[in-house]
Motif scaffolding. Structure first.
Motif, PDB file in Angstrom:
ATOM      1  N   TYR A  11      38.792  27.125  68.103  1.00  0.00           N
ATOM      2  CA  TYR A  11      39.173  25.984  67.260  1.00  0.00           C
ATOM      3  C   TYR A  11      39.902  24.911  68.043  1.00  0.00           C
ATOM      4  O   TYR A  11      40.362  23.926  67.473  1.00  0.00           O
ATOM      5  CB  TYR A  11      40.039  26.453  66.080  1.00  0.00           C
ATOM      6  CG  TYR A  11      41.301  27.178  66.479  1.00  0.00           C
ATOM      7  CD1 TYR A  11      41.279  28.548  66.682  1.00  0.00           C
ATOM      8  CD2 TYR A  11      42.500  26.500  66.658  1.00  0.00           C
ATOM      9  CE1 TYR A  11      42.426  29.227  67.062  1.00  0.00           C
ATOM     10  CE2 TYR A  11      43.644  27.174  67.035  1.00  0.00           C
ATOM     11  CZ  TYR A  11      43.608  28.533  67.226  1.00  0.00           C
ATOM     12  OH  TYR A  11      44.747  29.210  67.611  1.00  0.00           O
ATOM     13  N   THR A  18      55.379  22.284  76.008  1.00  0.00           N
ATOM     14  CA  THR A  18      54.117  22.766  75.474  1.00  0.00           C
ATOM     15  C   THR A  18      52.980  22.303  76.367  1.00  0.00           C
ATOM     16  O   THR A  18      53.190  21.894  77.511  1.00  0.00           O
ATOM     17  CB  THR A  18      53.980  22.314  73.986  1.00  0.00           C
ATOM     18  OG1 THR A  18      52.752  22.830  73.467  1.00  0.00           O
ATOM     19  CG2 THR A  18      54.024  20.804  73.819  1.00  0.00           C
ATOM     20  N   GLY A  19      51.749  22.372  75.864  1.00  0.00           N
ATOM     21  CA  GLY A  19      50.614  21.968  76.675  1.00  0.00           C
ATOM     22  C   GLY A  19      49.382  21.845  75.805  1.00  0.00           C
ATOM     23  O   GLY A  19      49.505  21.673  74.589  1.00  0.00           O
ATOM     24  N   GLY A  20      48.224  22.092  76.329  1.00  0.00           N
ATOM     25  CA  GLY A  20      47.842  23.008  77.376  1.00  0.00           C
ATOM     26  C   GLY A  20      48.718  24.241  77.375  1.00  0.00           C
ATOM     27  O   GLY A  20      49.393  24.534  76.408  1.00  0.00           O
ATOM     28  N   GLU A  21      48.699  24.940  78.464  1.00  0.00           N
ATOM     29  CA  GLU A  21      49.545  26.138  78.552  1.00  0.00           C
ATOM     30  C   GLU A  21      50.689  25.853  79.532  1.00  0.00           C
ATOM     31  O   GLU A  21      50.471  25.779  80.747  1.00  0.00           O
ATOM     32  CB  GLU A  21      48.711  27.346  78.992  1.00  0.00           C
ATOM     33  CG  GLU A  21      49.521  28.597  79.221  1.00  0.00           C
ATOM     34  CD  GLU A  21      50.583  28.859  78.143  1.00  0.00           C
ATOM     35  OE1 GLU A  21      50.255  28.843  76.952  1.00  0.00           O
ATOM     36  OE2 GLU A  21      51.766  29.054  78.503  1.00  0.00           O
ATOM     37  N   THR A  33      56.469  26.520  73.689  1.00  0.00           N
ATOM     38  CA  THR A  33      55.322  27.002  72.911  1.00  0.00           C
ATOM     39  C   THR A  33      54.270  27.449  73.913  1.00  0.00           C
ATOM     40  O   THR A  33      53.839  26.656  74.750  1.00  0.00           O
ATOM     41  CB  THR A  33      54.758  25.891  72.000  1.00  0.00           C
ATOM     42  OG1 THR A  33      55.763  25.522  71.063  1.00  0.00           O
ATOM     43  CG2 THR A  33      53.552  26.378  71.221  1.00  0.00           C
ATOM     44  N   THR A  34      53.874  28.718  73.825  1.00  0.00           N
ATOM     45  CA  THR A  34      53.043  29.308  74.872  1.00  0.00           C
ATOM     46  C   THR A  34      52.048  30.286  74.263  1.00  0.00           C
ATOM     47  O   THR A  34      52.291  30.813  73.171  1.00  0.00           O
ATOM     48  CB  THR A  34      53.934  30.054  75.896  1.00  0.00           C
ATOM     49  OG1 THR A  34      53.102  30.788  76.790  1.00  0.00           O
ATOM     50  CG2 THR A  34      54.905  31.020  75.233  1.00  0.00           C
ATOM     51  N   ASN A  35      50.974  30.560  74.995  1.00  0.00           N
ATOM     52  CA  ASN A  35      50.088  31.628  74.532  1.00  0.00           C
ATOM     53  C   ASN A  35      50.582  33.000  75.002  1.00  0.00           C
ATOM     54  O   ASN A  35      49.962  34.013  74.698  1.00  0.00           O
ATOM     55  CB  ASN A  35      48.637  31.378  74.968  1.00  0.00           C
ATOM     56  CG  ASN A  35      48.467  31.342  76.480  1.00  0.00           C
ATOM     57  OD1 ASN A  35      49.200  31.986  77.233  1.00  0.00           O
ATOM     58  ND2 ASN A  35      47.469  30.583  76.932  1.00  0.00           N
ATOM     59  N   SER A  79      51.765  31.972  70.528  1.00  0.00           N
ATOM     60  CA  SER A  79      50.616  31.850  69.633  1.00  0.00           C
ATOM     61  C   SER A  79      49.814  33.139  69.657  1.00  0.00           C
ATOM     62  O   SER A  79      49.468  33.646  70.722  1.00  0.00           O
ATOM     63  CB  SER A  79      49.734  30.682  70.086  1.00  0.00           C
ATOM     64  OG  SER A  79      50.522  29.512  70.094  1.00  0.00           O
ATOM     65  N   VAL A 130      47.023  30.760  63.526  1.00  0.00           N
ATOM     66  CA  VAL A 130      46.069  29.900  62.800  1.00  0.00           C
ATOM     67  C   VAL A 130      44.998  30.829  62.229  1.00  0.00           C
ATOM     68  O   VAL A 130      44.451  31.664  62.960  1.00  0.00           O
ATOM     69  CB  VAL A 130      45.416  28.869  63.750  1.00  0.00           C
ATOM     70  CG1 VAL A 130      44.371  28.033  63.019  1.00  0.00           C
ATOM     71  CG2 VAL A 130      46.480  27.957  64.366  1.00  0.00           C
ATOM     72  N   GLU A 181      48.287  25.665  59.271  1.00  0.00           N
ATOM     73  CA  GLU A 181      46.959  25.249  58.794  1.00  0.00           C
ATOM     74  C   GLU A 181      46.194  24.582  59.936  1.00  0.00           C
ATOM     75  O   GLU A 181      46.767  23.794  60.705  1.00  0.00           O
ATOM     76  CB  GLU A 181      47.096  24.230  57.646  1.00  0.00           C
ATOM     77  CG  GLU A 181      47.327  24.869  56.302  1.00  0.00           C
ATOM     78  CD  GLU A 181      47.433  23.842  55.172  1.00  0.00           C
ATOM     79  OE1 GLU A 181      47.386  24.245  54.024  1.00  0.00           O
ATOM     80  OE2 GLU A 181      47.576  22.632  55.452  1.00  0.00           O
ATOM     81  N   GLN A 182      44.919  24.892  59.984  1.00  0.00           N
ATOM     82  CA  GLN A 182      44.074  24.305  61.034  1.00  0.00           C
ATOM     83  C   GLN A 182      43.961  22.789  60.817  1.00  0.00           C
ATOM     84  O   GLN A 182      43.737  22.337  59.694  1.00  0.00           O
ATOM     85  CB  GLN A 182      42.687  24.943  60.967  1.00  0.00           C
ATOM     86  CG  GLN A 182      41.815  24.589  62.141  1.00  0.00           C
ATOM     87  CD  GLN A 182      40.380  25.044  61.930  1.00  0.00           C
ATOM     88  OE1 GLN A 182      40.039  25.624  60.910  1.00  0.00           O
ATOM     89  NE2 GLN A 182      39.536  24.744  62.899  1.00  0.00           N
ATOM     90  N   MET A 183      44.123  22.037  61.897  1.00  0.00           N
ATOM     91  CA  MET A 183      44.116  20.571  61.791  1.00  0.00           C
ATOM     92  C   MET A 183      42.908  19.972  62.526  1.00  0.00           C
ATOM     93  O   MET A 183      42.365  20.598  63.435  1.00  0.00           O
ATOM     94  CB  MET A 183      45.406  19.998  62.406  1.00  0.00           C
ATOM     95  CG  MET A 183      46.650  20.396  61.653  1.00  0.00           C
ATOM     96  SD  MET A 183      48.128  19.758  62.465  1.00  0.00           S
ATOM     97  CE  MET A 183      48.492  21.057  63.627  1.00  0.00           C
ATOM     98  N   MET A 227      44.153  18.358  70.684  1.00  0.00           N
ATOM     99  CA  MET A 227      45.468  18.995  70.647  1.00  0.00           C
ATOM    100  C   MET A 227      45.945  19.434  72.031  1.00  0.00           C
ATOM    101  O   MET A 227      47.102  19.249  72.400  1.00  0.00           O
ATOM    102  CB  MET A 227      45.370  20.214  69.732  1.00  0.00           C
ATOM    103  CG  MET A 227      46.612  21.053  69.618  1.00  0.00           C
ATOM    104  SD  MET A 227      47.757  20.260  68.509  1.00  0.00           S
ATOM    105  CE  MET A 227      48.102  21.580  67.373  1.00  0.00           C
TER     106      MET A 227
END
Ligand code: SAM
Length: 338
Positions: free
Chosen positions: A36, A76-79, A105-107, A129, A170, A198-200, A333
């Motif tokens: 997504y 944040t990013g990207g990663e 904010t990271t994966n 995430s 998400v 919510e998916q944007m 995003m």
């Protein structure tokens, strides 16, 4: 939090909103390919000379904190864990006075190795995430078999004291829309705070479809089928998430960020800086203001602050996803900074 800078110098827009929360994207690259967010082959990445250097990032954060009243900085990013200079950037931001709150904010991939060093550099909190508790689904959704790395990153963040560790999820129709209760069970069992987003319409492929989006109302109904959600006494402030205390959940909260169906633009306190030094007043802005060009042309801090204020003054009242004239921003995003 009230802005500590003198009246007239903060980032105020024409509707009176004051931006005190800065999102800094440190790279547009990512080591996942969430369906997504990005196509399987990735995207044409920003050329290296376009990226702000570590010193330039630190200079702009310093202007934001000292001259513009920013009190919170989120990387944040990207990663962002792909940026080698991250610990040094965090340390420089932590040395600023007044000291901003610092979060990431990271994966989660690589966080198991870096959580302690980032905490020692001054990082206060992380959002990781994670859209599924199932390793095979994770591999299908992200096109990478890295579920165990994310779980290890989450645990390392908790052990390093980067609390509360928050999970961002998400839900996608027909992919993981049955997982709201399972994700909350996982979060409660591990002392993480869960937020559904919510998916944007911000994917590079322009595949977002409002009719297929999983709504905040649906997510809450699925959670309430298994859990009792109690009103949260904490004030929401400018936070995007509506939150509830989970009964029997040891004080843990669950939240829903209804960006599309329950927009919170009226309380927005965000300003954004992209990895190539553009200020954006909103995730959905179609205009940007080029601070990198000004900075490299020799602008002093006053001039950078003036340009930043001007960029924010023009912030629109709302993201306008429901307007017939809505246009998805040309940057996805991953290149804005989620
Ligand atoms: N790589 C980091 C991560 O995974 O958290 C930071 C960047 S990522 C773009 C930030 C967040 O945006 C993630 O939680 C991701 O799930 C979310 N995201 C990406 N595309 C989205 C979309 N179209 N709608 C809603 N959230 C999205």
């Amino acid at each position: 939090m009230n802005s500590p800078v003198a009246a007239g110098t903060a980032l105020v827009d024409r509707f009176g909103r004051v931006a005190t929360d800065l999102r800094v994207s440190l790279t547009d690259r990512c080591n996942l390919r969430c369906s997504y967010c990005m196509p399987a082959e990735g995207l044409p990445w920003l050329p290296a000379p376009h990226l702000l250097t570590d010193a330039e990032v630190i200079r702009l954060i310093t202007v934001a904190v000292r001259q513009l009243g920013v009190t919170e900085v989120r990387f944040t990013g990207g990663e962002p864990l792909l940026r080698p200079g991250l610990p040094a950037i965090v340390a420089a931001a932590a040395a600023l006075r007044p000291r901003p709150t610092l979060s990431l904010t990271t994966n989660g991939i690589g966080l198991a190795r870096t959580a302690t060093a980032l905490r020692d550099a001054g990082l206060d909190r992380v959002n990781v995430s994670l859209d599924t508790v199932d390793a095979d689904r994770f591999a299908a959704l992200t096109r990478r078999r890295r579920h165990h790395d994310v779980l290890a990153g989450l645990a390392a963040a908790r052990e390093a004291g980067l609390r509360p560790v928050k999970i961002n999820s998400v839900l996608l129709r027909g992919v993981n829309d049955d997982e709201a209760p399972a994700l909350l069970r996982f979060a409660l069992a591990n002392s993480y705070e869960l937020r559904f987003i919510e998916q944007m319409p911000l994917d590079a492929q322009h595949g977002w479809d409002r009719a297929r989006m999983v709504t905040a109302t649906e997510i809450l109904a699925a959670l309430r089928a298994e859990f009792t959600l109690l009103p949260d006494p904490a004030p929401r402030g400018g936070a995007p998430a509506e939150t509830w205390l989970v009964a029997g959940g040891d004080g843990l909260r669950v939240g829903v960020i209804g960006s599309v169906t329950r927009p919170f633009c009226g309380g927005c306190d965000r300003t954004r800086l992209t990895a190539d030094g553009q200020v954006r007043a909103c995730l959905f802005a179609t205009e940007e203001s080029d601070l990198r060009g000004a900075l490299r042309a020799g602008a002093d801090d006053e001039e950078l602050a003036r340009r930043w204020r001007a960029a924010m003054a023009g912030k629109r009242a709302g993201h306008g996803i429901d307007d017939p004239s809505f246009l998805q921003p040309s940057r996805p995003m991953s290149a804005i900074g989620g």
